[in-house]
Design an enzyme around this catalytic site. Structure first.
Site, PDB file in Angstrom:
ATOM      1  N   PRO A   1      76.022  31.057  43.901  1.00 52.59           N
ATOM      2  CA  PRO A   1      76.905  31.586  42.867  1.00 52.59           C
ATOM      3  C   PRO A   1      76.744  33.090  42.684  1.00 52.59           C
ATOM      4  O   PRO A   1      75.640  33.573  42.461  1.00 52.59           O
ATOM      5  CB  PRO A   1      76.471  30.833  41.603  1.00 52.59           C
ATOM      6  CG  PRO A   1      75.540  29.771  42.056  1.00 52.59           C
ATOM      7  CD  PRO A   1      75.018  30.161  43.381  1.00 52.59           C
ATOM      8  N   GLU A   2      77.852  33.800  42.795  1.00 57.23           N
ATOM      9  CA  GLU A   2      77.900  35.233  42.518  1.00 57.23           C
ATOM     10  C   GLU A   2      78.764  35.422  41.269  1.00 57.23           C
ATOM     11  O   GLU A   2      79.088  34.450  40.601  1.00 57.23           O
ATOM     12  CB  GLU A   2      78.468  35.987  43.733  1.00 57.23           C
ATOM     13  CG  GLU A   2      77.732  35.660  45.029  1.00 57.23           C
ATOM     14  CD  GLU A   2      78.308  36.344  46.250  1.00 57.23           C
ATOM     15  OE1 GLU A   2      78.945  37.391  46.102  1.00 57.23           O
ATOM     16  OE2 GLU A   2      78.115  35.827  47.361  1.00 57.23           O
TER      17      GLU A   2
END
Length: 271
Positions: free
Chosen positions: A2-3
Site C-alpha cells: 500500500p502506497e
DNA sequence: CCGCCGCCCTGCTTGC
DNA sequence: TGCAAGCAGGGCGGCG
C-alpha cells in the site's frame, strides 16, 4: 504494498465504517506489532477510547481518538485493515491485532510478513516530524520540488522513495511517475532540468490522483477496508511489465535494480 | 546532513 | 517430483 492511493482508500473506508465507535477490548496476538506503549499497556490504554476520525499521513493510517491520542498504523507490504460486522466471524488470516468495538464489530490488522506496526502516540507527540511533504497538498509546488532536488547526487527514483522528502510514494508510483515524465530512474536528482522537474511534479500529482480515484492498485495483496480490490492495476504503464511494449513508443520495457528495488522503465523514451 | 547497507519475515519462484 | 535456496520489499537503525 500500500502506497498513498491505497492507504487513502483504506482510511476513507475506515472513516465510513468505524468513526464514532468505542473500543471495548484489544487483542494482541503478536506483541512486536504493537510497539507503543509496549506490552499489556497497549491494549489497556486503548480500552474505552473512541475513534473520532480516520485519516492518512504518508503511508500511515491514523486513527484520531477522542482522548486526543492517535493510533498510527504502518501497513508495510501485506498489511490489511478489515472491518468485520461481528466478532463471531472467523478472524482474517494473519491477524496480529484486533480492536473489538462496543457494538460487537471488529477491526482486524493482518500482516503476513509481520513487518507492519501499530503505535499509540500521545496528543502532543510529533510522531510525523521526519515525514516529508504531502504530494497532493498545495504545499507541494513545482518550485518547492526544484529546491528539494538541487545538489542531490543520488538517483531520482531513490529520492522519490525517501519518505523524509515526499511522503507516500512507493515503488509503483515512483516508476509510473518517472515514465509519465519521460525521465530515466537512475538520473542523478540534481541533474534534472527545470522543465523535467516540472514534468515530474505534474506526473506525481497526476498519477497519485488518478490512482486514488480508482481506489488504488492491486497487483497482488492489496485490498481496501471492505476487502475490495483497486482498479489502477489495469492502468499501469511500466510497473511489473518487463518485456511488454511501452504504451508510448512500443519499445520493450526493461527491469533493472536501483536502490535494491525492482525498477521498470522504457530505455527509449525515458531520458 | 547525506547516502548507503543490512535486517526483519513469509510465501512464491527458481533451479538442480 | 521434491526440496532448498533465492528473492521481494518499507522503514529503521547503524555506520562512515
Amino acid at each position: 504494498m500500500p502506497e498513498l492511493p491505497e492507504v487513502e482508500t483504506i482510511a476513507r473506508g475506515l472513516q465510513r465504517a468505524i468513526a464514532g465507535k468505542t473500543i471495548a477490548a484489544v487483542d494482541v496476538t503478536l506483541p512486536k506489532i504493537a510497539v507503543a506503549p509496549p506490552g499489556r499497556r497497549f491494549s489497556t490504554s486503548l480500552q474505552r477510547d473512541t475513534i473520532r476520525r480516520v485519516t492518512r499521513r504518508g503511508k500511515y493510517v491514523v486513527f484520531d481518538l477522542r482522548s486526543g491520542r492517535r493510533l498510527v498504523t504502518s501497513l508495510r507490504m501485506t498489511g490489511r485493515l478489515i472491518v468485520q460486522a461481528n466478532a463471531a466471524l472467523e478472524l482474517l488470516p494473519y491477524t496480529h491485532v484486533a480492536l473489538r468495538f462496543t457494538d460487537g464489530s471488529r477491526l482486524c490488522f493482518s500482516e503476513m510478513r509481520q513487518f507492519g506496526r501499530m503505535r499509540l502516540v500521545e496528543a502532543d507527540e510529533p510522531w510525523d516530524a521526519a515525514l516529508g511533504v504531502e504530494p497532493l497538498e498545495s504545499s507541494f509546488t513545482a518550485r518547492a520540488f526544484i529546491g528539494m532536488l538541487s545538489g542531490r547526487s543520488g538517483a531520482i527514483k531513490v529520492f522519490l522513495l525517501d519518505q523524509r522528502r515526499i511522503a507516500g510514494i512507493g515503488n509503483i508510483y515512483a516508476c509510473e511517475a518517472l515514465w509519465e515524465a519521460r525521465i530515466r530512474p537512475d538520473k542523478p536528482a540534481g541533474s534534472l532540468t527545470k522543465p523535467a522537474i516540472r514534468r515530474l511534479h505534474a506526473a506525481i500529482v497526476d498519477v497519485l490522483t488518478r490512482a486514488t480515484d480508482l481506489r488504488g492498485t492491486s497487483v497482488d495483496d492489496y485490498v481496501d477496508a471492505e476487502g475490495l480490490r483497486g482498479g489502477f492495476q489495469n492502468r499501469l504503464s511500466v510497473y511489473g511489465r518487463e518485456g511488454q511494449k511501452c504504451p508510448r513508443c512500443g519499445s520493450l520495457i526493461v527491469r533493472t535494480v536501483l536502490g535494491q528495488r525492482g525498477t521498470w522503465w522504457c530505455r527509449r523514451c525515458q531520458k
